[in-house]
Design a protein around this motif. Sequence first.
Motif, short mmCIF file in Angstrom:
data_model
loop_
_atom_site.label_atom_id
_atom_site.label_comp_id
_atom_site.label_asym_id
_atom_site.label_seq_id
_atom_site.Cartn_x
_atom_site.Cartn_y
_atom_site.Cartn_z
N LEU A 52 26.64 70.25 31.22
CA LEU A 52 26.42 69.43 32.40
C LEU A 52 27.02 70.09 33.64
O LEU A 52 26.48 70.00 34.74
N LEU A 53 28.15 70.75 33.45
CA LEU A 53 28.85 71.33 34.60
C LEU A 53 28.30 72.70 34.98
O LEU A 53 28.71 73.27 35.98
N THR A 54 27.39 73.26 34.17
CA THR A 54 26.94 74.62 34.47
C THR A 54 25.43 74.72 34.66
O THR A 54 24.93 75.79 34.97
N LEU A 87 12.23 64.88 32.62
CA LEU A 87 12.80 65.71 31.55
C LEU A 87 14.27 65.37 31.36
O LEU A 87 14.90 64.78 32.23
N GLU A 88 14.79 65.75 30.19
CA GLU A 88 16.14 65.33 29.86
C GLU A 88 16.99 66.49 29.41
O GLU A 88 17.46 66.54 28.30
N ASP A 89 17.21 67.46 30.27
CA ASP A 89 18.08 68.55 29.87
C ASP A 89 18.58 69.23 31.13
O ASP A 89 17.78 69.74 31.90
N GLY A 90 19.86 69.16 31.36
CA GLY A 90 20.36 69.82 32.56
C GLY A 90 21.66 69.22 33.03
O GLY A 90 22.29 68.44 32.34
N GLY A 91 22.06 69.63 34.22
CA GLY A 91 23.38 69.21 34.69
C GLY A 91 23.43 69.06 36.20
O GLY A 91 22.42 68.82 36.86
N ILE A 92 24.63 69.18 36.71
CA ILE A 92 24.87 68.89 38.12
C ILE A 92 25.56 70.05 38.82
O ILE A 92 26.18 69.89 39.85
N ALA A 93 25.45 71.24 38.23
CA ALA A 93 26.26 72.36 38.71
C ALA A 93 25.98 72.70 40.17
O ALA A 93 26.90 72.92 40.95
N ASN A 94 24.70 72.73 40.55
CA ASN A 94 24.40 73.15 41.93
C ASN A 94 24.96 72.15 42.94
O ASN A 94 25.35 72.53 44.05
N ALA A 95 25.05 70.87 42.55
CA ALA A 95 25.59 69.87 43.48
C ALA A 95 27.10 70.03 43.64
O ALA A 95 27.63 69.82 44.73
#
Lengths: 315, 305
Positions: B65-67, B75-83
């Motif tokens: 989530l962090l990367t 879709l359901e796969d990913g995170g918030i790294a860019n934010a």
Amino acid sequence: MSAPDSRYLLRSRPLAEKLVDISFRNLSIAMASVVAIVLLAILIVVFQGSLESMARYGWKFLITSDWNPVDDQYGAGAAIYGTLITSLLALMVAVPLGIGTAIFITENIIPKRIRDVIGLMVELLAAIPSVVLGLWAIFVMEPFIRPGLELLYQLFNWFPLFSTPPMGPGTIPAVLILVVMILPIITAISRDCLNQVPPQLRQAAYGVGTTRWGAIVNVILPAAISGIIGGVMLALGRAMGETMAVTMIIGNSNNFSVSLLAPGNTIAAMLANQFGEADGSQVSSLMYAAFVLIVLTLCVNIFAQWIVKRLSLKY
Amino acid sequence: MTHTLTHNHVEATPDLSYKPFQRRNISSRALSFLAALFAVIAVLPLILVLGYVLVQGGSKISLALLTQLPPPPGLEDGGIANAIVGTLVVTAIAALIAVPVGVGGGVFLAEYSQSGWFAQFIRFGTNVLAGVPSIIAGVFIYGTIVTSRILFGNAYSAVAGGMSLAVLMLPTVIKTTDEGLKLVPDDLRRGALGVGASRFVTVVRITLPAALTPIATGVVLGIARAAGETAPLIFTALFSPFWSDLLTPEGIFAPIATLSVMIYNFAIMPYEFHNELAWAASFVLVVMILALNLFSRWLARFAAK
């Protein structure tokens, strides 16, 4: 080395040093002027942006609530009403709560350690971002209070303020989240004012044999009232301009409804919602609404500063 | 007169003991209870909100989530790294603008003109600017920077977002610098000037270092506040589902994701996974802001020692 006495003569300042001194002073003046420039620029930019809409709709913009980008019809009446009603209702709830809390953590009712913890918690509440409160309001608070609102509608639907069925987002949830947002301001400022009341006043009050609340109501609160009113006005300004939490929970409906259970709108929420994808005369109308918001908050803030100066008692 | 007083006194010594069931004592206790109740109500939202954010958001935190980047809707796969990166970038831009300007303005108020009309006016303006709603700062930057495309022809950008946050930070920094410098004893200034230091050297080498901790405390608080702001960013920095290329100018002159705008955008989406990302982003943001707040508190206590 020349004669020993020359060490005690006044040092003549080299040109470079004078230059540095003067330019540093001028630099600091320039930096201070940025505040004035930004403030003026905000007024000018927003006013200029709203000229087109002002010319077209005039003051009718303020009382009609027909917001229709497709037909180029704009009126911010519902949003202005929403701004005023939500902030005033929030103030009505938050003022007793905030002042009561401030009294509780300044007067010697419970041990200092617990008071400090409560004070810290109220300050941390102010640090929670508005958007996080909005998220919590959508997913936790609103579902939780909906049965209560439902009941309110069942019992009082003959009363105009509760005349529509609650549909989730609406004015009352927005008011509640505004209360959470302005409570820390009122509490913090009231606490500071109460702390500044000179101890001699308290001692004198207790010395003539009054009870704790006799002293608070008759002596301490009147002594601190100017600052508290100033704080309340600041909170009102904050409530009128508060954007994210309100935007997320108020429902953003431009249809005017007097009912507090219906979705509503505020100027700030309208700006947040529409500015990203606005173009043409919609931008100008949004700028007009923003100008109204600036004028409202400026009036409240300047009044707050004036009242603090005017009412401050000389102790 | 004196005689009768002493006489009465001897005759009937008033009963000074505390009578718990006297009406005024009962009402005093009742009011204390009411104040305690209000304090509990005031603290309740903090506990509820923090609890939900820590439990709901904290349980979703993972390395992925962090990367990773946020997924496209549905879709359901990913995170918030860019934010996370974006919030740091935009807040840093805001601090780079607001701190030098604010400290400079504060130096003027405290060191050069304590009570001139211009200083009075600037103090008043600072208070007024502090009361301007945050969304107005966004409207202002939108009207000047975004629509004019003055930054190399780009409209929405990280720099524009940072500038709107700088408008909000400026009054805080000026005020804390002004107050911090006023706490520095005048003897220090006289001492420095007395041994032949110039005004510039006095301010830069003596008074500013002496006031460093209160100024730093205020700056940290201002940064914490700016990091959580959303309203001015939604139409200045906008949002981006991608990484920003921060090593090139295109990166900071392009729209950028921030945690706060991500929370707003994803909270009102009808996809459950995105709502969960909003909770996770709230967790990261709240932890960041509370850490900054506690750090500034520690700084202040450190200074008091």
